[in-house]
Design a protein around this motif. Sequence first.
Motif, short mmCIF file in Angstrom:
data_model
loop_
_atom_site.label_atom_id
_atom_site.label_comp_id
_atom_site.label_asym_id
_atom_site.label_seq_id
_atom_site.Cartn_x
_atom_site.Cartn_y
_atom_site.Cartn_z
N ASN A 76 0.84 -1.31 -0.22
CA ASN A 76 -0.16 -0.06 -0.04
C ASN A 76 0.87 1.39 0.03
OD1 ASN A 76 -2.52 1.36 -0.24
ND2 ASN A 76 -2.58 1.75 1.99
N LEU A 77 1.60 1.35 -1.09
CA LEU A 77 2.63 2.44 -1.13
C LEU A 77 2.36 3.15 -2.52
CD1 LEU A 77 6.04 0.64 -0.06
CD2 LEU A 77 4.40 1.80 1.18
N GLY A 78 2.21 4.49 -2.77
CA GLY A 78 2.32 5.14 -3.76
C GLY A 78 3.61 5.74 -4.33
N PHE A 98 -5.62 2.78 -12.26
CA PHE A 98 -4.99 1.48 -12.44
C PHE A 98 -4.87 0.62 -11.34
CE2 PHE A 98 -0.99 -0.92 -13.37
CZ PHE A 98 -1.66 -1.81 -14.30
N GLY A 99 -4.35 1.45 -10.43
CA GLY A 99 -4.04 0.55 -9.09
C GLY A 99 -5.37 0.19 -8.33
N LEU A 100 -6.65 0.98 -8.63
CA LEU A 100 -7.72 0.53 -7.77
C LEU A 100 -8.59 -0.63 -8.38
CD1 LEU A 100 -9.56 4.06 -8.21
CD2 LEU A 100 -8.42 2.97 -6.12
N LYS A 101 -8.10 -1.36 -9.54
CA LYS A 101 -8.71 -2.54 -9.95
C LYS A 101 -8.18 -3.85 -9.29
CE LYS A 101 -6.02 -2.95 -14.22
NZ LYS A 101 -6.09 -3.11 -15.71
N ILE A 150 -5.15 5.50 -4.27
CA ILE A 150 -5.10 4.32 -3.61
C ILE A 150 -5.23 4.49 -2.05
CG2 ILE A 150 -4.08 2.97 -5.49
CD1 ILE A 150 -1.65 3.00 -4.03
N GLU A 151 -4.87 5.78 -1.86
CA GLU A 151 -5.00 6.28 -0.16
C GLU A 151 -3.90 5.42 0.23
OE1 GLU A 151 -8.74 5.69 1.41
OE2 GLU A 151 -9.95 7.04 -0.15
#
Length: 354
Positions: A76-78, A98-101, A150-151
């Motif tokens: 869970n890193l941006g 893209f990262g949400l799916k 993605i928080e």
Amino acid sequence: MAQVELRNLVKNYGAVNAVKQANITFEDGAFTTLLGPSGCGKTTILRMIAGLETPSAGDICVNDQRINDVPIHKRNLGLVFQNYALFPHKTIGENIAFGLKYRGVSKSDAVAKVKNALDIVRLPGIEDRYPAQLSGGQQQRIALARAIVIEPDVLLLDEPLSALDANLREEMRIELKAIQHRIGVTSIFVTHDQSEALAMSDKIIVMSAGNVEQMGTPDQVYNRPQSEFVARFLGASNVVAAQLANCDERSAHFTTQNLGSLTIPIENCTAMDQNRTQAKIIVRSEKVVLDPDHTKGVPAIIKAVDYQGQLARYFLDVGSMELQAMALIAQTPLPVGVQVGVCIDPADCIALSD
């Protein structure tokens, strides 16, 4: 928000020791910069935190949980890279989402999150455009939006401004810091640009050859350098050889070949071993005051001038030594070849053991 801690972190590439026993805490919600020249280990540390490199030894912990063996997609890193890394064939909305799916976010929620991310980076309503239709600064904002949508617990920024031109860079560093402050995410920023680090950071970690040279606030690392490397890397500094004559609880007394005697406040001598007499005196170039009438201070000759608009950097011959001085100018700098007086306030000096 999250606290990141590196405990005795080491990275070797064969015989090359890229990171040497790093012990660093990145505070919860803070903007922390890893600063240093190319090859110092800063990007290697960032890549190990991201999961793109495996540590040779030591631990990486997020909120006291060891993550060395956690795969990159579960950390869970941006991530924001220097080259944006946007998909040219996908729309802006698709790039950000893209990262949400991979996180099981429904389509309707993803649309709302993308809209919110675009609002945060101040580019609303461009979901249907493509990266090629945007400027470099806008593409960098989209890369940031993709990282924050993605928080993430931690935002990792690998020289994200270095591909931009100078004016846009200054604009984006103000914007990036404002966005980080607004969302409150723990951020780790990698750069070799001293002005970026000083302007944006809550804390700076200066690195050299795999070692942490100094950690502190921008004010601390700039005004209280603990090594010659830090003094030279952050701003233009003069380094003057000196001898420690004696000291007491209030001040230390030094002799120099060209600047005479200097009595420096003891709080400016924290990196000085009082059992050693060989010393180096650090004087920032902007702290060197010139007297055009050469009635005060030590005599000097202007050897060269670096004109910078409102400022001029003077290269001075002071006896057998060269000094630099940075000074505001009204219109025209002092000419090469003239004699001036050099005045230095001991309170502006830092003493280091040689």
